[in-house]
Design a protein around this motif. Structure first.
Motif, PDB file in Angstrom:
ATOM      1  N   LEU A 135       0.841  -1.209   0.000  1.00 33.60           N
ATOM      2  CA  LEU A 135       0.000   0.000   0.000  1.00 33.60           C
ATOM      3  C   LEU A 135       0.872   1.253   0.000  1.00 33.60           C
ATOM      4  O   LEU A 135       0.561   2.242  -0.680  1.00 33.60           O
ATOM      5  CB  LEU A 135      -0.927   0.000   1.213  1.00 33.60           C
ATOM      6  CG  LEU A 135      -1.948  -1.133   1.321  1.00 33.60           C
ATOM      7  CD1 LEU A 135      -2.821  -0.916   2.550  1.00 33.60           C
ATOM      8  CD2 LEU A 135      -2.793  -1.241   0.074  1.00 33.60           C
ATOM      9  N   SER A 136       1.951   1.217   0.766  1.00 41.00           N
ATOM     10  CA  SER A 136       2.848   2.375   0.830  1.00 41.00           C
ATOM     11  C   SER A 136       3.486   2.651  -0.525  1.00 41.00           C
ATOM     12  O   SER A 136       3.576   3.813  -0.965  1.00 41.00           O
ATOM     13  CB  SER A 136       3.924   2.129   1.886  1.00 41.00           C
ATOM     14  OG  SER A 136       4.844   3.192   1.925  1.00 41.00           O
ATOM     15  N   ALA A 184       0.122   2.892   5.846  1.00 42.31           N
ATOM     16  CA  ALA A 184       0.818   3.034   4.565  1.00 42.31           C
ATOM     17  C   ALA A 184       1.228   4.477   4.336  1.00 42.31           C
ATOM     18  O   ALA A 184       2.318   4.755   3.810  1.00 42.31           O
ATOM     19  CB  ALA A 184      -0.087   2.548   3.436  1.00 42.31           C
ATOM     20  N   ALA A 185       0.385   5.409   4.744  1.00 38.17           N
ATOM     21  CA  ALA A 185       0.705   6.832   4.586  1.00 38.17           C
ATOM     22  C   ALA A 185       1.915   7.215   5.421  1.00 38.17           C
ATOM     23  O   ALA A 185       2.779   7.972   4.971  1.00 38.17           O
ATOM     24  CB  ALA A 185      -0.500   7.676   4.987  1.00 38.17           C
ATOM     25  N   VAL A 186       2.004   6.719   6.653  1.00 37.71           N
ATOM     26  CA  VAL A 186       3.159   7.023   7.505  1.00 37.71           C
ATOM     27  C   VAL A 186       4.445   6.608   6.805  1.00 37.71           C
ATOM     28  O   VAL A 186       5.405   7.387   6.699  1.00 37.71           O
ATOM     29  CB  VAL A 186       3.034   6.317   8.870  1.00 37.71           C
ATOM     30  CG1 VAL A 186       4.338   6.431   9.650  1.00 37.71           C
ATOM     31  CG2 VAL A 186       1.892   6.916   9.678  1.00 37.71           C
ATOM     32  N   VAL A 240       7.368   9.210   5.360  1.00 38.26           N
ATOM     33  CA  VAL A 240       8.728   9.140   5.903  1.00 38.26           C
ATOM     34  C   VAL A 240       9.749   8.972   4.777  1.00 38.26           C
ATOM     35  O   VAL A 240      10.842   9.538   4.821  1.00 38.26           O
ATOM     36  CB  VAL A 240       8.829   7.993   6.928  1.00 38.26           C
ATOM     37  CG1 VAL A 240      10.280   7.704   7.286  1.00 38.26           C
ATOM     38  CG2 VAL A 240       8.043   8.351   8.193  1.00 38.26           C
ATOM     39  N   ARG A 241       9.382   8.229   3.727  1.00 39.14           N
ATOM     40  CA  ARG A 241      10.300   8.028   2.597  1.00 39.14           C
ATOM     41  C   ARG A 241      10.428   9.284   1.741  1.00 39.14           C
ATOM     42  O   ARG A 241      11.461   9.502   1.110  1.00 39.14           O
ATOM     43  CB  ARG A 241       9.808   6.874   1.724  1.00 39.14           C
ATOM     44  CG  ARG A 241       9.950   5.501   2.354  1.00 39.14           C
ATOM     45  CD  ARG A 241       9.795   4.412   1.307  1.00 39.14           C
ATOM     46  NE  ARG A 241       9.712   3.099   1.933  1.00 39.14           N
ATOM     47  CZ  ARG A 241       8.583   2.423   2.092  1.00 39.14           C
ATOM     48  NH1 ARG A 241       7.439   2.949   1.690  1.00 39.14           N
ATOM     49  NH2 ARG A 241       8.587   1.237   2.655  1.00 39.14           N
ATOM     50  N   ASP A 242       9.385  10.103   1.671  1.00 37.26           N
ATOM     51  CA  ASP A 242       9.393  11.285   0.799  1.00 37.26           C
ATOM     52  C   ASP A 242       8.845  12.482   1.573  1.00 37.26           C
ATOM     53  O   ASP A 242       7.794  13.028   1.244  1.00 37.26           O
ATOM     54  CB  ASP A 242       8.543  11.005  -0.445  1.00 37.26           C
ATOM     55  CG  ASP A 242       8.714  12.061  -1.520  1.00 37.26           C
ATOM     56  OD1 ASP A 242       9.603  12.924  -1.374  1.00 37.26           O
ATOM     57  OD2 ASP A 242       7.953  12.030  -2.506  1.00 37.26           O
ATOM     58  N   ALA A 300       9.886   8.530  13.200  1.00 38.91           N
ATOM     59  CA  ALA A 300      10.578   9.317  12.172  1.00 38.91           C
ATOM     60  C   ALA A 300       9.675  10.328  11.471  1.00 38.91           C
ATOM     61  O   ALA A 300      10.164  11.205  10.762  1.00 38.91           O
ATOM     62  CB  ALA A 300      11.190   8.380  11.134  1.00 38.91           C
ATOM     63  N   LEU A 301       8.374  10.227  11.666  1.00 37.02           N
ATOM     64  CA  LEU A 301       7.442  11.107  10.969  1.00 37.02           C
ATOM     65  C   LEU A 301       7.581  12.542  11.463  1.00 37.02           C
ATOM     66  O   LEU A 301       7.522  12.811  12.659  1.00 37.02           O
ATOM     67  CB  LEU A 301       6.008  10.614  11.210  1.00 37.02           C
ATOM     68  CG  LEU A 301       4.900  11.334  10.441  1.00 37.02           C
ATOM     69  CD1 LEU A 301       5.030  11.084   8.943  1.00 37.02           C
ATOM     70  CD2 LEU A 301       3.526  10.873  10.941  1.00 37.02           C
TER      71      LEU A 301
END
Length: 218
Positions: free
Chosen positions: A84-85, A117-119, A123-125, A149-150
């Motif tokens: 989902l992420s 999935a949003a978290v 965090v990746r972008d 990390a968010l």
């Protein structure tokens, strides 16, 4: 504001995700609305949340993160958080290449497992997202490290009838970035709960994406 509604298909991991883009030339930002369970009719009446966002000048992309075949074939598909992420990331890449909306500030509203999935996606972008809203949901499924990390401003909106309040409190306690917990009053019925959620979500997104006076819940 009159918005143009366009059914869209977004390529992601070899499948096409169904969505609806509502846009006008003079919008103040774009809100990505995620569904990870069920498939609401994209061409039906707008939800209370979408109506509130549109009235306040936001464009929206409403998106199903799973195909209908995946939902019917695998009852646990909604709990595949890494997949989902990655699909949220594919959606953000698609948005970036659409001239009318690619440069808009981006907010995200999630519920159910889409919150987790949003978290991970944010965090990746982190530079792509401006604000997040979780409507109850299961952000805890992202894992402790991504939650810590968010850094994107996030509001947890919790209804009195949510069965996951205790889980949400534990996930919220792990956050280190800008955050706000909003426990809504008990509405008269489910429709009233939806209206209260919509107002609270729009207020947070206005605060971070918009520039006009917000109609925040007190």
């Amino acid at each position: 504001m009159k918005l143009r509604k366009t059914l869209i298909s977004i390529p992601a991991q070899g499948v096409w995700l169904e969505g609806l883009l509502c846009h006008a030339p003079n919008v103040r930002g774009l809100v990505l609305r995620l569904h990870s369970t069920g498939h609401p009719a994209l061409d039906g009446p707008e939800s209370a949340l979408e109506g509130e966002l549109h009235r306040h000048g936001f464009a929206t992309v409403t998106l199903d993160l799973l195909t209908r075949q995946e939902v019917h074939r695998d009852p646990d598909a909604a709990y595949n958080i890494p997949r989902l992420s990655e699909r949220i990331q594919s959606t953000v890449e698609w948005i970036a290449h659409q001239p009318p909306i690619g440069a808009l500030r981006l907010g995200l509203v999630g519920q159910d497992t889409g919150c987790a999935a949003a978290v991970r996606a944010v965090v990746r972008d982190p530079d792509r997202f401006t604000a997040l809203v979780f409507l109850n949901g299961r952000p805890d499924l992202a894992g402790a490290e991504p939650l810590r990390a968010l850094r994107c401003p996030v509001r947890f909106i919790v209804t009195p009838r949510s069965p996951d309040s205790a889980i949400l409190e534990k996930a919220y306690a792990l956050l280190k970035g800008p955050r706000h917990w909003l426990a809504l009053p008990d509405g008269a019925d489910e429709r009233e709960d939806e209206r209260l959620q919509a107002r609270a979500a729009c207020a947070w997104l206005e605060q971070h994406l918009g520039t006009t006076e917000s109609a925040a819940l007190e």
